[in-house]
Design an enzyme around this catalytic site. Structure first.
Site, short mmCIF file in Angstrom:
data_model
loop_
_atom_site.label_atom_id
_atom_site.label_comp_id
_atom_site.label_asym_id
_atom_site.label_seq_id
_atom_site.Cartn_x
_atom_site.Cartn_y
_atom_site.Cartn_z
N SER A 1 1.44 -8.53 -0.50
CA SER A 1 0.96 -7.77 -1.65
C SER A 1 0.91 -6.42 -1.33
O SER A 1 1.49 -5.91 -0.27
CB SER A 1 -0.60 -8.12 -1.79
OG SER A 1 -1.24 -7.76 -2.94
N ASN A 2 0.54 -5.48 -2.12
CA ASN A 2 0.49 -3.93 -2.04
C ASN A 2 -1.01 -3.73 -1.71
O ASN A 2 -1.82 -4.04 -2.45
CB ASN A 2 1.15 -3.22 -3.33
CG ASN A 2 2.63 -3.36 -3.21
OD1 ASN A 2 3.15 -3.62 -2.23
ND2 ASN A 2 3.09 -3.14 -4.42
N ARG A 3 -1.33 -2.62 -1.06
CA ARG A 3 -2.60 -1.91 -1.03
C ARG A 3 -2.92 -1.48 -2.44
O ARG A 3 -2.29 -0.68 -2.98
CB ARG A 3 -2.65 -0.90 -0.01
CG ARG A 3 -2.46 -1.64 1.35
CD ARG A 3 -2.44 -0.39 2.52
NE ARG A 3 -3.76 0.55 2.27
CZ ARG A 3 -4.02 1.62 3.14
NH1 ARG A 3 -3.07 2.02 3.67
NH2 ARG A 3 -5.02 2.13 3.12
N SER A 4 -4.16 -1.97 -2.82
CA SER A 4 -4.40 -1.38 -4.52
C SER A 4 -6.16 -1.83 -4.41
O SER A 4 -6.13 -3.07 -4.38
CB SER A 4 -3.66 -1.93 -5.47
OG SER A 4 -4.17 -1.61 -6.53
N VAL B 1 2.74 -3.58 -8.29
CA VAL B 1 3.26 -4.78 -8.52
C VAL B 1 4.04 -4.90 -7.23
O VAL B 1 4.81 -3.97 -6.87
CB VAL B 1 4.35 -4.96 -9.86
CG1 VAL B 1 4.91 -6.20 -9.81
CG2 VAL B 1 3.31 -4.53 -10.88
#
Ligand code: C5P
Length: 404
Positions: free
Chosen positions: A208-211, A276
């Site tokens: 995932s991405n950091r968000s 995304v």
């Protein structure tokens, strides 16, 4: 949204009356002028002194208070109000309003106002389910009153059931939405994406991405408060769902793409604040991958570029989180993805971006105009972006407000 708004908060004799103190407090903290009206029964449950202190304003408890600053009170309060909120509302006040009875200050004010009226019922389940109460509520709804709740849960009788005052977050969210009806995005459909997509490696792990999702959620609430119908397509976050917004929960980039393609069929704007994931494992393992002695090599493939490929008659707004060459990289993405605007933020700044409540962004448009904003709260950034979106939208044929 609530700043400088004049709100009449009517409180009736329910055990949930103490929760009205929190409502009054949140509205006051948000900058609203809150005029509290309490029925005779309400003051048996909570003192007017509490509301006097919370709102810093006089509290009306009598029909004829000669010492009051309000002239003919029900008229002046009703006229000054941007919105009238009755929370909690008992079966009794609901019945009186449905019958048009005006024998106390609150009923008089509700009947005298031209402002929208929001009713948050709170009562025992049997009283709420009683067909008479249901008929009364239906009648109020037919007269454009907005009914919020009640919620399920623990009741004063010790039983569980329908009848609890709606969550305060729900009540405040609905107040914002009602106040925003007829705003500059009325009749528009705005799609917002948020959160970091999760691409499974196996049933337990993902890429995932950091968000935090905070920027996208702020955009969704901001668009709602301008009267838009809002669809929020969100990857997992720890945030509660915004009130008054259609929420579609997704996991992967592929799911987000599918949802975005479905909901943008009749959209006026797509604002992609989601982080995304750019890569996903070619094949997610069916079973949990066992920890071995040697390392693990994952084979990845690119995910679909949602914003770059989604097509339709709407404007596209992208976000670009950059760690170098902010403007140059953002301009490249704006062009490549066919965007009307791109909102670039420098993720190397500690007060801006991931997880924080603030963001320092630069908005770039198609003409190459660069607008570098100071450090702002994410909701303020959202409002700046929405100011630009509202200006870019072609003039609508009709501006019918969305129904709540
Ligand atoms: O990841 P990147 O910096 O290219 O993201 C720019 C914009 O494109 C963002 O608004 C993001 O939500 C969107 N995006 C997308 N699909 C991807 C990657 C990014 O829609 N696969």
């Amino acid at each position: 949204m609530l700043r400088n708004k004049t709100i009449v908060l009517g409180i009736t004799g329910s055990i949930a009356a103490y929760k009205a103190a929190e409502i009054a407090s949140q509205l006051t903290q948000a900058g609203a002028k809150v005029n509290v009206i309490m029925t005779e029964e309400a003051i048996q449950f909570i003192s007017p002194v509490t509301f006097r202190a919370i709102t810093g304003r006089p509290v009306v408890t009598e029909m004829f208070d000669l010492a009051s600053e309000f002239s003919i009170e029900h008229v002046s309060l009703a006229e000054a109000a941007d919105i009238v909120v009755v929370a909690p509302a008992t079966a009794n006040i609901i019945a009186k309003l449905a019958a048009g009875i005006a024998d106390d200050m609150l009923c008089c004010t509700v009947l005298a106002t031209k402002a929208p009226v929001v009713i948050a019922p709170a009562m025992e389940t049997n009283m709420y389910n009683n067909p008479i109460t249901q008929d009364n509520l239906a009648k109020l709804e037919a007269h454009d009153f907005v009914i919020i709740g009640p919620a399920m849960g623990w009741l004063a009788s010790g039983k569980e059931g329908l009848g609890r005052l709606a969550d305060i977050r729900d009540i405040i969210g609905n107040i914002c939405q009602v106040l925003g009806r007829g705003g500059e995005l009325a009749g528009r459909h705005i799609v917002v994406t948020a959160g970091g997509t999760q691409e499974p490696i196996d049933p337990v792990r993902y890429i995932s991405n950091r968000s935090s999702g905070k920027m996208g959620y702020a955009l969704a609430e901001g668009a709602r408060d301008r009267g838009a119908k809002v669809t929020l397509v969100t990857a997992p976050t720890s945030l509660p769902e915004p009130v008054g917004v259609d929420v579609i929960q997704v996991g992967t980039a592929q799911e987000m793409r599918q949802a975005v393609e479905n909901v943008t069929l009749r959209a006026d704007a797509l604002i992609m604040a989601a982080a995304v994931a750019d890569y996903r494992p070619i094949k997610a393992a069916k079973d949990k991958i066992k920890k071995g002695k040697v390392g693990l090599t994952l084979e990845l493939e690119g995910t679909p570029d949602i914003l770059g490929t989604v097509k339709g008659n709407f404007i596209k707004v992208g976000f670009a989180a950059e760690s170098s060459n902010l403007v140059e990289n953002a301009k490249g993405k704006l062009k490549q993805k066919g965007l009307a605007l791109i909102v670039a933020n420098d993720i190397t700044a500690s007060d801006s971006g991931f997880g924080t409540d603030t963001n320092r962004v630069t908005i770039i448009d198609r003409e190459g105009k660069i607008d570098s904003l100071p450090l702002l709260r994410k909701r303020e950034v959202a409002d700046k972006v929405l100011d630009r979106v509202a200006k870019l939208l072609p003039k609508p044929k009709s501006r019918r407000p969305n129904k709540i």
